[in-house]
Structures are given as C-alpha cells and as structure tokens.
Write a protein that holds these residues in place. Structure first.
Motif, PDB file in Angstrom:
ATOM      1  N   HIS A  43       1.017  -1.171  -0.041  1.00 55.13           N
ATOM      2  CA  HIS A  43       0.035  -0.049   0.066  1.00 55.13           C
ATOM      3  C   HIS A  43       0.890   1.238   0.041  1.00 55.13           C
ATOM      4  O   HIS A  43       0.496   2.148  -0.835  1.00 55.13           O
ATOM      5  N   TYR A  91       2.352   1.746  -3.703  1.00 62.92           N
ATOM      6  CA  TYR A  91       1.353   2.267  -4.664  1.00 62.92           C
ATOM      7  C   TYR A  91       0.847   3.954  -4.217  1.00 62.92           C
ATOM      8  O   TYR A  91       1.001   4.457  -5.226  1.00 62.92           O
ATOM      9  N   ARG A  92       0.953   4.105  -3.023  1.00 67.61           N
ATOM     10  CA  ARG A  92       0.603   5.561  -2.592  1.00 67.61           C
ATOM     11  C   ARG A  92       1.794   6.361  -2.897  1.00 67.61           C
ATOM     12  O   ARG A  92       1.360   7.366  -3.494  1.00 67.61           O
ATOM     13  N   GLN A 132      -7.264   1.157 -13.816  1.00 71.08           N
ATOM     14  CA  GLN A 132      -7.668   1.641 -12.592  1.00 71.08           C
ATOM     15  C   GLN A 132      -9.087   1.077 -12.638  1.00 71.08           C
ATOM     16  O   GLN A 132      -9.727   0.635 -13.542  1.00 71.08           O
ATOM     17  N   PRO A 133      -9.619   1.155 -11.302  1.00 69.25           N
ATOM     18  CA  PRO A 133      -9.224   1.393 -10.090  1.00 69.25           C
ATOM     19  C   PRO A 133      -7.806   0.402  -9.655  1.00 69.25           C
ATOM     20  O   PRO A 133      -7.664  -0.876 -10.319  1.00 69.25           O
ATOM     21  N   ILE A 134      -6.796   0.737  -8.967  1.00 70.33           N
ATOM     22  CA  ILE A 134      -5.617   0.056  -8.423  1.00 70.33           C
ATOM     23  C   ILE A 134      -5.771  -1.118  -7.710  1.00 70.33           C
ATOM     24  O   ILE A 134      -4.903  -1.789  -7.621  1.00 70.33           O
ATOM     25  N   ASP A 135      -6.789  -1.276  -7.262  1.00 70.29           N
ATOM     26  CA  ASP A 135      -7.066  -2.331  -6.091  1.00 70.29           C
ATOM     27  C   ASP A 135      -6.561  -3.960  -6.260  1.00 70.29           C
ATOM     28  O   ASP A 135      -5.769  -4.656  -5.713  1.00 70.29           O
ATOM     29  N   THR A 136      -6.846  -4.013  -7.838  1.00 67.95           N
ATOM     30  CA  THR A 136      -6.397  -5.460  -8.449  1.00 67.95           C
ATOM     31  C   THR A 136      -4.983  -5.485  -8.349  1.00 67.95           C
ATOM     32  O   THR A 136      -4.414  -6.545  -8.172  1.00 67.95           O
TER      33      THR A 136
END
Length: 142
Positions: free
Chosen positions: A28, A31-32, A49-53
C-alpha cells in the motif's frame, strides 16, 4: 535465544517484512508513493484503474515470492512475470523507477538497511527480466 531470520530461507523474508500484515502495509505504501510522487507517476499510470486489483496481485505474488504460501496462483493462476507485463513497454528507466519506488516504500516502512538491500537486489532480477523481454518484444515490432 532465537536464531536471526535469514532472508531467502523458507519464509524468512516474509517474516522479516512482518508477515501478511507487514507486506500489505508495504505494498500500500509502494502504490501510494507511486501515485503521489511525480517521479514515479508514469508507473502508476501504466496500471489499470481502479488500482485495487494491482495491489492485491502484488501482495499475493510477493507473499509466495518471499517464501510464504503461493496465494497468487490460487486466486489468479500461474504467473510468468515477463508475460504478465508483456502489454507494457518497460525500459531501463521504468525498471529503475519501479525499484526506486519500492526502495522508498521499504524505507518509509522502517525496514532495516540489510533487508532493504536484500529485497532490492533480489527484486532487480525479475525486474531486469521483465525489461529484457519487453525490449526484445518491442525490437520485434520495429
């Protein structure tokens, strides 16, 4: 007295980053930093996007890569890193950007210099292979 954790032996690297909790925090942060630092933003923009995957995939991949359970394969199937990144143009600048961003995330998370150096050295191998295959594929397009 417990023996010191040996990176690269069993799940020693995963233990050194703090198990799943520490690894999740690291990814996390990675990516931040990538999203908020203009030097790394081109990498962030390569991601769907979204970046979750992408976050989930990196956590699960690194979990197995660091000696833990092979969780990526259970959820997403087998992975060949160069093939998984084949749709991207990865040159030396992108490779170094990725490694530097990871180095910044490791630093921010407060990991020891020994662990940071070990991980960046080890991550340089697959990063270099991804770059090599990408450049070879792009050369074939010319």
């Amino acid at each position: 007295m417990t023996a010191p954790i040996k990176f690269g032996e069993g799940d020693g690297t995963l233990q050194a980053v703090g198990g799943m909790e520490g690894l999740t925090k690291l990814v996390h942060a990675f990516y931040r930093i990538m999203a908020s630092n203009e030097d790394y933003r081109p990498l962030f923009d390569m991601h769907p996007q979204p970046i979750d995957t992408s976050i989930d995939k990196l956590i699960l991949f690194l979990h197995g890569w660091m000696g833990g359970e092979k969780m990526y394969a259970k959820k997403y199937g087998q992975i060949a890193l160069p093939r998984a990144h084949a749709h991207l143009h990865v040159d030396d600048s992108n490779r170094m950007m990725w490694l530097n961003c990871m180095s910044d995330a490791l630093q921010e998370c407060g990991y020891s210099a020994d662990l940071r150096e070990y991980l960046i050295t080890q991550l340089s191998v697959p990063a270099g292979r991804i770059q090599q295959v990408s450049e070879m594929m792009r050369g074939n397009e010319a």
